[in-house]
Design an enzyme around this catalytic site. Structure first.
Site, PDB file in Angstrom:
ATOM      1  N   LYS A  14       0.832  -1.215   0.000  1.00 17.43           N
ATOM      2  CA  LYS A  14       0.000   0.000   0.000  1.00 17.43           C
ATOM      3  C   LYS A  14       0.867   1.267   0.000  1.00 17.43           C
ATOM      4  CE  LYS A  14      -2.312  -1.006   3.819  1.00 17.43           C
ATOM      5  NZ  LYS A  14      -1.665  -2.269   4.213  1.00 17.43           N
ATOM      6  N   ARG A  89      -9.505   0.514   9.315  1.00 17.32           N
ATOM      7  CA  ARG A  89      -9.052  -0.836   9.657  1.00 17.32           C
ATOM      8  C   ARG A  89     -10.060  -1.584  10.507  1.00 17.32           C
ATOM      9  NH1 ARG A  89      -3.179   0.115   9.184  1.00 17.32           N
ATOM     10  NH2 ARG A  89      -1.949  -1.703   9.700  1.00 17.32           N
ATOM     11  N   ARG A 128      11.655  -5.926   4.648  1.00 15.61           N
ATOM     12  CA  ARG A 128      11.508  -4.495   4.954  1.00 15.61           C
ATOM     13  C   ARG A 128      12.066  -4.186   6.344  1.00 15.61           C
ATOM     14  NH1 ARG A 128       5.493  -2.020   4.839  1.00 15.61           N
ATOM     15  NH2 ARG A 128       5.359  -2.767   6.959  1.00 15.61           N
ATOM     16  N   ARG A 134      11.431  -0.334  11.598  1.00 14.69           N
ATOM     17  CA  ARG A 134      10.133  -0.580  12.246  1.00 14.69           C
ATOM     18  C   ARG A 134      10.219  -1.831  13.098  1.00 14.69           C
ATOM     19  NH1 ARG A 134       4.972   0.078   8.398  1.00 14.69           N
ATOM     20  NH2 ARG A 134       4.167  -1.144  10.137  1.00 14.69           N
ATOM     21  N   ARG A 146      -0.257  -9.447  13.518  1.00 14.10           N
ATOM     22  CA  ARG A 146      -0.887  -8.401  12.688  1.00 14.10           C
ATOM     23  C   ARG A 146      -1.822  -9.020  11.640  1.00 14.10           C
ATOM     24  NH1 ARG A 146       4.435  -5.680  10.955  1.00 14.10           N
ATOM     25  NH2 ARG A 146       3.238  -4.232   9.693  1.00 14.10           N
TER      26      ARG A 146
HETATM   27  P1  AMP Z   1       0.831   0.375   9.151  1.00 12.89           P
HETATM   28  O1  AMP Z   1       1.973   1.311   8.933  1.00 12.89           O
HETATM   29  O2  AMP Z   1      -0.400   0.763   8.398  1.00 12.89           O
HETATM   30  O3  AMP Z   1       1.221  -1.065   8.915  1.00 12.89           O
HETATM   31  O4  AMP Z   1       0.439   0.483  10.703  1.00 12.89           O
HETATM   32  C1  AMP Z   1       1.356   0.133  11.722  1.00 12.89           C
HETATM   33  C2  AMP Z   1       0.605  -0.009  13.038  1.00 12.89           C
HETATM   34  O5  AMP Z   1      -0.009   1.246  13.366  1.00 12.89           O
HETATM   35  C3  AMP Z   1      -0.530  -1.014  13.044  1.00 12.89           C
HETATM   36  O6  AMP Z   1      -0.100  -2.342  13.292  1.00 12.89           O
HETATM   37  C4  AMP Z   1      -1.390  -0.482  14.182  1.00 12.89           C
HETATM   38  O7  AMP Z   1      -0.830  -0.788  15.445  1.00 12.89           O
HETATM   39  C5  AMP Z   1      -1.270   1.031  13.981  1.00 12.89           C
HETATM   40  N1  AMP Z   1      -2.312   1.547  13.069  1.00 12.89           N
HETATM   41  C6  AMP Z   1      -2.118   2.094  11.834  1.00 12.89           C
HETATM   42  N2  AMP Z   1      -3.285   2.440  11.284  1.00 12.89           N
HETATM   43  C7  AMP Z   1      -4.244   2.096  12.172  1.00 12.89           C
HETATM   44  C8  AMP Z   1      -5.667   2.179  12.165  1.00 12.89           C
HETATM   45  N3  AMP Z   1      -6.346   2.679  11.110  1.00 12.89           N
HETATM   46  N4  AMP Z   1      -6.324   1.722  13.261  1.00 12.89           N
HETATM   47  C9  AMP Z   1      -5.663   1.233  14.322  1.00 12.89           C
HETATM   48  N5  AMP Z   1      -4.333   1.098  14.396  1.00 12.89           N
HETATM   49  C10 AMP Z   1      -3.621   1.539  13.318  1.00 12.89           C
END
Ligand code: AMP
Length: 194
Positions: A14, A89, A128, A134, A146
């Protein structure tokens, strides 16, 4: 206005695709993951709270991310459109987003969902993790957590958009350019029908 949700599990590409799509379609990129990592980097109270949850592979509470998105929509009132990445999400987040956009007399136009098999996702995330810094990408246990959260809490969001006839699956394996071409074709098709 044109508002796009880029949907898909962790590691489906994404973020990579968003970078090219926002340039081509002149959209504002709203990635809740990036916005939360920014809070962590700035050591804000919200960031400190979110870090623990993110490190465990859990979701940050709905009201927190909805508040962040609400703020960003306000700050970008003149945008031609938004690309939502990693949001919504949960079903609650999707419904809250519908309401926020309705207040602004707009709506989600299209949800493009990148489809990638799970072993490929784990491989990409571990790769990654070697360079992204991260912490949630370095442990296979957190990565699997996740995915579990994704299938329990996030997959129902797909159904929400299917019912609204906004959902389109896009094969997310192959070269970055090929996937970008598929996404662009879906957007161009949608726009030509309007
Ligand atoms: P991402 O970078 O989108 O993979 O997000 C990394 C982490 O941020 C996720 O595993 C969640 O802990 C948190 N996070 C990101 N977006 C959301 C969301 N829309 N709702 C809840 N937690 C989020």
């Amino acid at each position: 206005m044109f508002n796009l949700v880029l949907f898909g599990p962790p590691g489906s590409g994404k973020g990579t695709q968003a970078t090219n799509l926002i340039e081509k379609y002149k959209l504002v990129h709203l990635s809740t993951g990036d916005l939360l990592r920014n809070e962590i980097a700035n050591k804000t109270p919200l960031g400190l709270e979110a870090k623990k949850i993110m490190d465990e592979g859990q979701l940050v509470p709905d009201e927190v991310v909805i508040g962040i998105i609400d703020n960003c929509l306000e700050k970008n009132a003149l945008a031609q459109g938004f690309l939502f990445d990693g949001f919504p999400r949960t079903l609650n987040q999707a419904k809250a987003l519908d309401k926020l956009l309705e207040l602004k007399k707009t709506q989600i136009d299209l949800v493009l969902a990148l489809q990638v098999n799970e072993e490929e996702l784990v491989r990409r995330l571990l790769e990654r993790g070697k360079t992204s810094g991260r912490s949630d990408d370095t442990s296979e246990e957190v990565i699997r957590k996740r995915f579990q959260v994704y299938s329990n809490d996030t997959e129902p969001v797909a159904q929400h958009y299917k019912e609204a006839d906004k959902f389109k699956a896009i094969p997310g394996e192959g070269s970055i350019d090929d996937i970008f071409a598929r996404l662009s074709a879906a957007i161009d098709d949608y726009k030509s029908e309007q």
